[in-house]
Design an enzyme around this catalytic site. Sequence first.
Site, PDB file in Angstrom:
ATOM      1  N   ASP A 111      -7.365  41.406  45.283  1.00  6.25           N
ATOM      2  CA  ASP A 111      -8.170  41.612  46.537  1.00  6.25           C
ATOM      3  C   ASP A 111      -7.566  41.378  47.785  1.00  6.25           C
ATOM      4  OD1 ASP A 111     -10.259  42.093  44.721  1.00  6.25           O
ATOM      5  OD2 ASP A 111     -11.415  40.587  44.720  1.00  6.25           O
ATOM      6  N   GLU A 132      -9.056  35.956  34.982  1.00  4.94           N
ATOM      7  CA  GLU A 132      -8.254  34.893  35.140  1.00  4.94           C
ATOM      8  C   GLU A 132      -8.485  33.499  34.146  1.00  4.94           C
ATOM      9  OE1 GLU A 132      -8.111  37.379  38.268  1.00  4.94           O
ATOM     10  OE2 GLU A 132     -10.027  36.343  37.524  1.00  4.94           O
ATOM     11  N   ASP A 183     -10.945  43.327  34.723  1.00 12.69           N
ATOM     12  CA  ASP A 183     -11.106  42.689  35.908  1.00 12.69           C
ATOM     13  C   ASP A 183     -11.653  41.157  35.646  1.00 12.69           C
ATOM     14  OD1 ASP A 183     -10.834  42.321  38.656  1.00 12.69           O
ATOM     15  OD2 ASP A 183     -12.795  43.198  39.132  1.00 12.69           O
TER      16      ASP A 183
END
Length: 821
Positions: free
Chosen positions: A501, A416, A413
Amino acid sequence: MFREAKGFLRVVLVVWLTAFAAAAQEKIERPGRVLTIEPGSGGVILRCETGAVELAQVGPGVVRVLADRSGNLAPVRSYALADLAPAASGLEVDESGQGLRLKGDGILIQINRDPLQLVFLDGDGRPLHRDAEPGGLGFRGEEVLVTKQMPETEHYYGFGEKTGPLDKRGLAMEMWNRDQPYSGDLDPLYQSHPFFLALNRGRAYGIFFDNSFHSYFDMGRSDSSTYTFRAAGGPLRYYFIYGPEPKDVIRRYTNLVGRMPLPPLWALGYQQSRWSYENEKRVREIASGFRSRGIPGDVLFLDIHYLDRYKVFTWNRRRFPDPAGLLADLGQKGFKVVTIIDPGVKVQPGYFVYDQGVAKGYFCRRLDGSDYRARVWPGDCSYPDFLRPEVRAWWGDLHRVLLDPGVAGIWNDMNEPSGWKHDVRAGGLMLSLSPIREMDMVHGPADAPVPHAEVHNVYGLLESQGTYEGLRRLKPEERPFVISRAGFPGIQRYACVWTGDNYSNWNQLPLSLTMLLNLGLSGLTFVGADIGGFVGSPSPELYARWIQQGAFYPFARTHTMILSGDQEPWSFGPEVEAIAKEVIRLRYQLLPYIYALFEESSRTGLPVMRPLLLEFPRDETTYAISDQFLIGPDLLFAPVVEKGARSRRVYLPEGRWVSWKEGKVYPGPGWIEVATALDTLPLWVREGAIIPLAPVMPHTGAKPWDPLSLRIYPGAGESSFTWYEDDQKSFAYEQGQWRRTTATVRPAADALVFQIAAPLGAYTPAARSFRLEFYGLAAVAAVTPAAGGPGLEWVYDASRRVLIVQMPDRGQAEILTIAYK
């Protein structure tokens, strides 16, 4: 006087801006006229007035276009292709007849010389697509760009994880990985996939813009007659991929960037998560909740609160005092555990991960040589430099801390990468402020630094590569399971992905479908969205509708955020619990079919979850349908995506379609209106299908598939299906320990012939029986095996027109003849 002066200044400003825009447009440098043609590596090099262009065939129907303003066509690193870069196979130069043409395998390229314009044609000389005029290739400062003509009847799909409609014609999109909860048409998001599939009246091609920099796709939004893709830096390199079928494009594209390795079967089971199950006691309660209620489940996730103050590769011993004992107990109940890992490493001398990274120089740096830092969950963090192989290897080996106690998979997670400048913290809560969009870090060795602008979009890909390779190295007998939030072409080689999300609202139901379908068309098979929504809490009706569609996502996981309500399948009352239980059980029954589709995808790249246009590319009605999808070629699902809806329109493509529960036959193509009570599952089977099914079981490892059922829907002609089996967990299939079995059904005079071919491969499943269910049969007089065939029992239900045959699986060819009265 002042007003007049303001008006004058406004006119001057408008004129200046107009002139500036025109000047900026003029600054685009085009190759111009072709001066000479030279042989190149697998193709030709066109020396032009400005720079050079190389055209090379790198596979049947696949042409690489590489342009350089300086004329230097040296190889440039591809993060997507990695070590998969195909060898060029040559293009034949033909200057007879219609000017200069290059002949490839099933494709022609016409080269207009003054100015350079590329026109791609099929093998019969029919145009597929062409550069815009005055030229398709261009340079503007550091920026590289390509502009193509856009036919009025052409439609565009793919682009990875994008909101909005399925067909992206008329839209503009950005490729820059960003940590951003989303709703509506927000762009960009967590992943960047600079690839699209074009479909025009049944013929398809693809474009892969192999450039990792910040890029943009304008699919006719600025100019309805052209589309443009451009990047802020990096190489002007793209691949033209011809079909003619959409499936051909996906096969050829994934041959370039790689395909998903076959996952362990348990990863195809239902998965449950939240931020966070706060301690061991709660995790045990959740596991018991599934087993006591008879709801199948295979995986439980541990979010950041299992960590010691959010430091990666640690355990919070207050919340989880005995990780190995907990995981062993869960394993006895058939549960695997997946733990979250973020790339940010807390800056804390004495913390072993940080100390090792500093000592080895493994963290990303600023231009001045100091370690780059940003705020993440643990506070100030350093970021591993995953561009370097030795850092990926170190990171992979760190997972031993988790695998040794029994963790089965890793959840990557915040990769990015995500980070922020400031935050406000109160106890276990944190509010991030000032998210960092452009990180001023560099990667790679000190003597050859690579700017973050080049690496940003591939950071999550490189982290997932290190994670996957580490898991395979540490547990060589087990297939790794890695899930990643960020991605770039090639991520499928190492991880499955989810769409980040989302929100608990009704808009997300159709939105998740378009996102997942376009990810599938972009070469990513193992995809999912958070069932029920991550931000907020769904109503009982919303969760019921979401679990109905989410149970058919390739990656099926319910997940929600901190402070939201409980979001387990039993959290919304008895009615919704019963609905969830039924559809999750159906997923488990369908696992032999789903597993076969996953195995096919590991070889071909074809998605499991498919838009109708993929199977019916000549039916233009399917081009805009995104609230229905196919599971493989033969199951059509039309989920309810509107609040309070008790009916919906469904499009049935060509063929005859049989409703899953009622067995009613509907002819296609055409629209039908169906009732959709809350417990209704709008599911159809294509006539001619053969669907293998497993018994209902609490988890995938509970027992063998015995009996293995086959639902058979005979059609007007011969049809078949091949299912796949192996040990479901190891890499033994790479050494031939697999089994493929093909079942075929065909009509005969006053009879039906059903055949099971001799299985292929060295794997032998445990002893079992077959249960054959034939649907839509006229009155049956007899069921006769071939000479030497097995003993069998059969019963015919005239009211349902269903024949059921029970027989042993002898691991050999079998033929049954079903005679009608």
